[in-house]
Design a protein around this motif. Structure first.
Motif, PDB file in Angstrom:
ATOM      1  N   ALA A   1     -17.156  16.519  14.938  1.00 19.56           N
ATOM      2  CA  ALA A   1     -17.882  15.316  15.352  1.00 19.56           C
ATOM      3  C   ALA A   1     -18.969  14.956  14.349  1.00 19.56           C
ATOM      4  CB  ALA A   1     -18.495  15.533  16.736  1.00 19.56           C
ATOM      5  N   ASP A   2     -19.039  13.661  14.030  1.00 14.31           N
ATOM      6  CA  ASP A   2     -20.080  13.072  13.174  1.00 14.31           C
ATOM      7  C   ASP A   2     -19.903  13.364  11.690  1.00 14.31           C
ATOM      8  OD1 ASP A   2     -21.357  11.914  15.392  1.00 14.31           O
ATOM      9  OD2 ASP A   2     -22.515  13.740  15.762  1.00 14.31           O
ATOM     10  N   TYR A   3     -18.760  13.940  11.281  1.00 15.57           N
ATOM     11  CA  TYR A   3     -18.483  14.141   9.856  1.00 15.57           C
ATOM     12  C   TYR A   3     -17.506  13.069   9.368  1.00 15.57           C
ATOM     13  CZ  TYR A   3     -21.039  18.485   9.298  1.00 15.57           C
ATOM     14  OH  TYR A   3     -22.040  19.411   9.204  1.00 15.57           O
ATOM     15  N   GLY A   4     -17.814  12.499   8.210  1.00 11.12           N
ATOM     16  CA  GLY A   4     -17.069  11.360   7.718  1.00 11.12           C
ATOM     17  C   GLY A   4     -15.765  11.717   7.038  1.00 11.12           C
ATOM     18  N   PHE A   5     -14.866  10.740   7.015  1.00 14.70           N
ATOM     19  CA  PHE A   5     -13.614  10.857   6.262  1.00 14.70           C
ATOM     20  C   PHE A   5     -13.241   9.476   5.724  1.00 14.70           C
ATOM     21  CE2 PHE A   5     -12.667  10.372  10.757  1.00 14.70           C
ATOM     22  CZ  PHE A   5     -11.698   9.375  10.807  1.00 14.70           C
ATOM     23  N   ASN A   6     -12.531   9.480   4.619  1.00 12.61           N
ATOM     24  CA  ASN A   6     -12.172   8.280   3.878  1.00 12.61           C
ATOM     25  C   ASN A   6     -10.947   7.625   4.527  1.00 12.61           C
ATOM     26  OD1 ASN A   6     -11.575   6.356   1.952  1.00 12.61           O
ATOM     27  ND2 ASN A   6     -11.087   7.801   0.324  1.00 12.61           N
ATOM     28  N   VAL A   7     -11.040   6.307   4.801  1.00 10.70           N
ATOM     29  CA  VAL A   7      -9.887   5.592   5.342  1.00 10.70           C
ATOM     30  C   VAL A   7      -9.248   4.666   4.309  1.00 10.70           C
ATOM     31  CG1 VAL A   7     -10.649   5.760   7.728  1.00 10.70           C
ATOM     32  CG2 VAL A   7     -11.344   3.773   6.349  1.00 10.70           C
ATOM     33  N   GLY A   8      -9.730   4.674   3.068  1.00 11.73           N
ATOM     34  CA  GLY A   8      -9.029   3.990   1.985  1.00 11.73           C
ATOM     35  C   GLY A   8      -9.275   2.502   1.870  1.00 11.73           C
TER      36      GLY A   8
ATOM     37  N   MET B   1       0.850  -1.179   0.000  1.00 11.02           N
ATOM     38  CA  MET B   1       0.000   0.000   0.000  1.00 11.02           C
ATOM     39  C   MET B   1       0.893   1.239   0.000  1.00 11.02           C
ATOM     40  SD  MET B   1      -3.281  -0.799   0.115  1.00 11.02           S
ATOM     41  CE  MET B   1      -4.210   0.454   1.000  1.00 11.02           C
ATOM     42  N   PRO B   2       0.424   2.357  -0.568  1.00 10.98           N
ATOM     43  CA  PRO B   2       1.226   3.579  -0.503  1.00 10.98           C
ATOM     44  C   PRO B   2       1.286   4.096   0.926  1.00 10.98           C
ATOM     45  CG  PRO B   2      -0.953   4.059  -1.356  1.00 10.98           C
ATOM     46  CD  PRO B   2      -0.864   2.566  -1.243  1.00 10.98           C
ATOM     47  N   PRO B   3       2.339   4.829   1.278  1.00  6.01           N
ATOM     48  CA  PRO B   3       2.366   5.431   2.616  1.00  6.01           C
ATOM     49  C   PRO B   3       1.291   6.503   2.722  1.00  6.01           C
ATOM     50  CG  PRO B   3       4.199   6.237   1.288  1.00  6.01           C
ATOM     51  CD  PRO B   3       3.529   5.179   0.486  1.00  6.01           C
ATOM     52  N   THR B   4       0.368   6.327   3.669  1.00  9.09           N
ATOM     53  CA  THR B   4      -0.751   7.272   3.778  1.00  9.09           C
ATOM     54  C   THR B   4      -0.430   8.325   4.842  1.00  9.09           C
ATOM     55  OG1 THR B   4      -1.848   5.678   5.248  1.00  9.09           O
ATOM     56  CG2 THR B   4      -2.518   5.693   2.938  1.00  9.09           C
TER      57      THR B   4
ATOM     58  N   VAL C   1      -5.863   1.240  10.170  1.00  6.60           N
ATOM     59  CA  VAL C   1      -7.040   0.507   9.698  1.00  6.60           C
ATOM     60  C   VAL C   1      -6.586  -0.699   8.882  1.00  6.60           C
ATOM     61  CG1 VAL C   1      -9.219   0.668   8.445  1.00  6.60           C
ATOM     62  CG2 VAL C   1      -8.274   2.700   9.552  1.00  6.60           C
ATOM     63  N   LEU C   2      -7.100  -1.867   9.210  1.00  5.73           N
ATOM     64  CA  LEU C   2      -6.915  -3.076   8.427  1.00  5.73           C
ATOM     65  C   LEU C   2      -8.242  -3.415   7.765  1.00  5.73           C
ATOM     66  CD1 LEU C   2      -5.058  -3.360  11.154  1.00  5.73           C
ATOM     67  CD2 LEU C   2      -4.698  -5.681  10.310  1.00  5.73           C
ATOM     68  N   GLY C   3      -8.169  -3.961   6.555  1.00  5.01           N
ATOM     69  CA  GLY C   3      -9.429  -4.292   5.922  1.00  5.01           C
ATOM     70  C   GLY C   3      -9.297  -4.884   4.545  1.00  5.01           C
ATOM     71  N   LEU C   4     -10.443  -5.000   3.889  1.00  4.48           N
ATOM     72  CA  LEU C   4     -10.561  -5.540   2.539  1.00  4.48           C
ATOM     73  C   LEU C   4     -10.786  -4.394   1.560  1.00  4.48           C
ATOM     74  CD1 LEU C   4     -13.179  -8.341   3.341  1.00  4.48           C
ATOM     75  CD2 LEU C   4     -10.692  -8.491   3.566  1.00  4.48           C
ATOM     76  N   ALA C   5     -10.693  -4.706   0.298  1.00  8.01           N
ATOM     77  CA  ALA C   5     -11.052  -3.789  -0.788  1.00  8.01           C
ATOM     78  C   ALA C   5     -10.291  -2.468  -0.719  1.00  8.01           C
ATOM     79  CB  ALA C   5     -12.554  -3.525  -0.809  1.00  8.01           C
ATOM     80  N   PRO C   6      -8.965  -2.510  -0.943  1.00  5.05           N
ATOM     81  CA  PRO C   6      -8.209  -1.257  -0.960  1.00  5.05           C
ATOM     82  C   PRO C   6      -8.793  -0.279  -1.968  1.00  5.05           C
ATOM     83  CG  PRO C   6      -6.732  -3.142  -0.998  1.00  5.05           C
ATOM     84  CD  PRO C   6      -8.110  -3.669  -1.187  1.00  5.05           C
ATOM     85  N   PHE C   7      -9.030   0.942  -1.520  1.00  6.44           N
ATOM     86  CA  PHE C   7      -9.577   2.017  -2.354  1.00  6.44           C
ATOM     87  C   PHE C   7     -10.892   1.603  -3.016  1.00  6.44           C
ATOM     88  CE2 PHE C   7      -4.941   2.169  -2.225  1.00  6.44           C
ATOM     89  CZ  PHE C   7      -4.788   3.329  -1.474  1.00  6.44           C
ATOM     90  N   ASN C   8     -11.638   0.733  -2.295  1.00  4.98           N
ATOM     91  CA  ASN C   8     -12.961   0.259  -2.722  1.00  4.98           C
ATOM     92  C   ASN C   8     -12.925  -0.559  -4.009  1.00  4.98           C
ATOM     93  OD1 ASN C   8     -13.551   2.234  -0.650  1.00  4.98           O
ATOM     94  ND2 ASN C   8     -15.659   2.224  -1.382  1.00  4.98           N
TER      95      ASN C   8
ATOM     96  N   THR D   1      -4.014   1.098   6.229  1.00  2.00           N
ATOM     97  CA  THR D   1      -3.868   2.537   6.037  1.00  2.00           C
ATOM     98  C   THR D   1      -3.750   3.205   7.402  1.00  2.00           C
ATOM     99  OG1 THR D   1      -6.262   2.913   6.024  1.00  2.00           O
ATOM    100  CG2 THR D   1      -5.204   2.539   3.891  1.00  2.00           C
ATOM    101  N   SER D   2      -3.312   4.472   7.391  1.00  2.00           N
ATOM    102  CA  SER D   2      -3.185   5.226   8.629  1.00  2.00           C
ATOM    103  C   SER D   2      -3.716   6.635   8.415  1.00  2.00           C
ATOM    104  CB  SER D   2      -1.720   5.286   9.077  1.00  2.00           C
ATOM    105  OG  SER D   2      -0.929   5.978   8.122  1.00  2.00           O
ATOM    106  N   PHE D   3      -4.081   7.308   9.520  1.00  2.98           N
ATOM    107  CA  PHE D   3      -4.604   8.667   9.417  1.00  2.98           C
ATOM    108  C   PHE D   3      -4.385   9.423  10.718  1.00  2.98           C
ATOM    109  CE2 PHE D   3      -8.157   6.093  10.993  1.00  2.98           C
ATOM    110  CZ  PHE D   3      -8.585   6.835  12.090  1.00  2.98           C
ATOM    111  N   GLN D   4      -4.394  10.751  10.611  1.00  2.14           N
ATOM    112  CA  GLN D   4      -4.495  11.670  11.742  1.00  2.14           C
ATOM    113  C   GLN D   4      -5.633  12.623  11.404  1.00  2.14           C
ATOM    114  OE1 GLN D   4      -0.857  13.661  12.831  1.00  2.14           O
ATOM    115  NE2 GLN D   4       0.383  11.834  12.488  1.00  2.14           N
ATOM    116  N   ALA D   5      -6.777  12.441  12.060  1.00  2.00           N
ATOM    117  CA  ALA D   5      -7.989  13.155  11.670  1.00  2.00           C
ATOM    118  C   ALA D   5      -8.354  14.233  12.681  1.00  2.00           C
ATOM    119  CB  ALA D   5      -9.151  12.174  11.525  1.00  2.00           C
TER     120      ALA D   5
END
Length: 379
Positions: A264-271, A91-94, A319-326, A256-260
């Protein structure tokens, strides 16, 4: 003995906010890849309650064109990230952060062969009169305080006996459409070149707080990839099973990683289209212990949200998961073996039918098909 040589095409060049950067590549050389490094300084608080949060959210199309019009590559930033993940198992460095006036960074690699340093497939620049790169962003002074800074590095193979005998891998967005509840999109895939990869990106619609209305797999609850005019199936099933199949098929675990710093209650993309593990912590920007316990809603889609916001204490997460970048991959011939490619000349018409779930939350999303093809160099 072949070896890799890396040099700048341009270093720290200004990339105008909301503009397209254009540059000719060298007239000759055996190009295996390009490395992009982009940076920009945030306007404080500008993305606390917006859909676009990270610098990556503002980076749009990257095109490589031969002789002004021939498509060598035409992809969005996320498309490149996914294809490089498949090729390099990385994965790219996020460097995803939006606190105050932080400098945001994005690094990305675009490949023209099966992997970096591939001696069989790549771009022989001497085969065109000119090869141009075009890169577009859609940021503005609202979000970034100055022009973006762009580095473009060229990665060549030197002393290679024979110039990429297999040709190069062409990658492009083929089709994008808005999802309709309980409707099927019937696609006839191009027949000009043998196909190495067929990939489907599934982005659900978002609500007023920029949170996904549904899970990505509801954009495509029934998918059928077939050859010989739908006479023989290659894939039949839903995107949920496709995501799991891909997870076991391809090496590594997407992280992926983030610093958000988000309202409150507004969404952001975790990739990641289907997260299954998230670890968070409060980060101090003022030298003080955070008063709030960093809390995120338990969501299983590509958007996440904080339950509260504390000034000067953004929340960091892994974040660990499936479907990188959907993305889900329906067909992928990693080694480009000729007999294993999907070739319209031997397999007949190739079709892709994608059905959207019969659910009120499923329409108004975006589905995109990205194709990789094996193409011979111009004579």
């Amino acid at each position: 003995m072949p070896y890799l040589r890396t040099e700048y095409l341009r270093e720290a060049v200004d990339w105008t906010r909301g503009g397209t950067y254009r540059e000719d590549l060298p007239k000759s050389g055996l190009l295996t890849g390009l490395l992009f490094e982009v940076s920009g300084s945030c306007v404080s608080g500008a993305t606390a309650a917006t859909a676009d949060t990270w610098l990556a959210d503002f980076l749009e199309k990257v095109e490589i064109l031969g002789n002004g019009a021939e498509v060598i590559a035409s992809l969005d930033w996320e498309h490149i990230a996914y294809l490089t993940y498949l090729a390099q198992s990385k994965m790219p460095p996020t460097f995803w952060r939006n606190y105050a006036t932080a400098t945001q960074f994005e690094q990305q690699m675009m490949l023209f062969g099966r992997s970096l340093g591939d001696t069989q497939f790549g771009l022989d620049l001497s085969r065109w009169k000119n090869v141009e790169i075009r890169m577009t962003n859609d940021t503005s002074s609202t979000y970034h305080s100055a022009a973006l800074s762009l580095d473009v590095k060229l990665i060549f193979i030197e002393e290679l006996a024979g110039a990429f005998p297999g040709g190069y891998i062409r990658a492009e967005e083929f089709r994008s459409w808005t999802t309709v509840q309980n409707a099927t999109e019937y696609l006839d895939l191009p027949d000009a070149f043998p196909m190495r990869g067929i990939h489907l990106q599934l982005i659900p619609d978002i609500d007023g707080n920029y949170l996904a209305e549904t899970n990505a797999h509801n954009n495509a609850d029934d998918i059928e990839l077939a050859v010989r005019a739908r006479a023989h199936r290659i894939f039949k099933g839903g995107a949920d099973h496709l995501f799991h199949h891909n997870h076991f098929e391809f090496p590594g675990t997407p992280i992926t990683s983030f610093q958000a710093d988000k309202t409150a209650d507004y969404g952001f993309n975790v990739g990641l289209g289907r997260p299954y593990g998230i670890a968070t912590s409060s980060l101090s920007k003022d030298g003080a212990v955070s008063a709030n316990i960093p809390t995120m809603e338990d969501r299983n889609d590509y958007t996440q949200k904080l339950e509260d916001r504390e000034a000067d204490s953004p929340v960091g997460g892994l974040v660990l998961g499936l479907a990188p970048f959907n993305f889900g991959t329906l067909f992928y011939e990693r080694e480009c073996r000729p007999d294993w490619l999907l070739n319209p000349n031997t397999h007949g018409p190739i079709t892709l039918d994608v059905h959207t779930r019969d659910a009120a939350s499923a329409p108004d999303g975006t589905n995109t098909v990205v194709l990789e093809s094996v193409v011979a160099h111009p004579a």
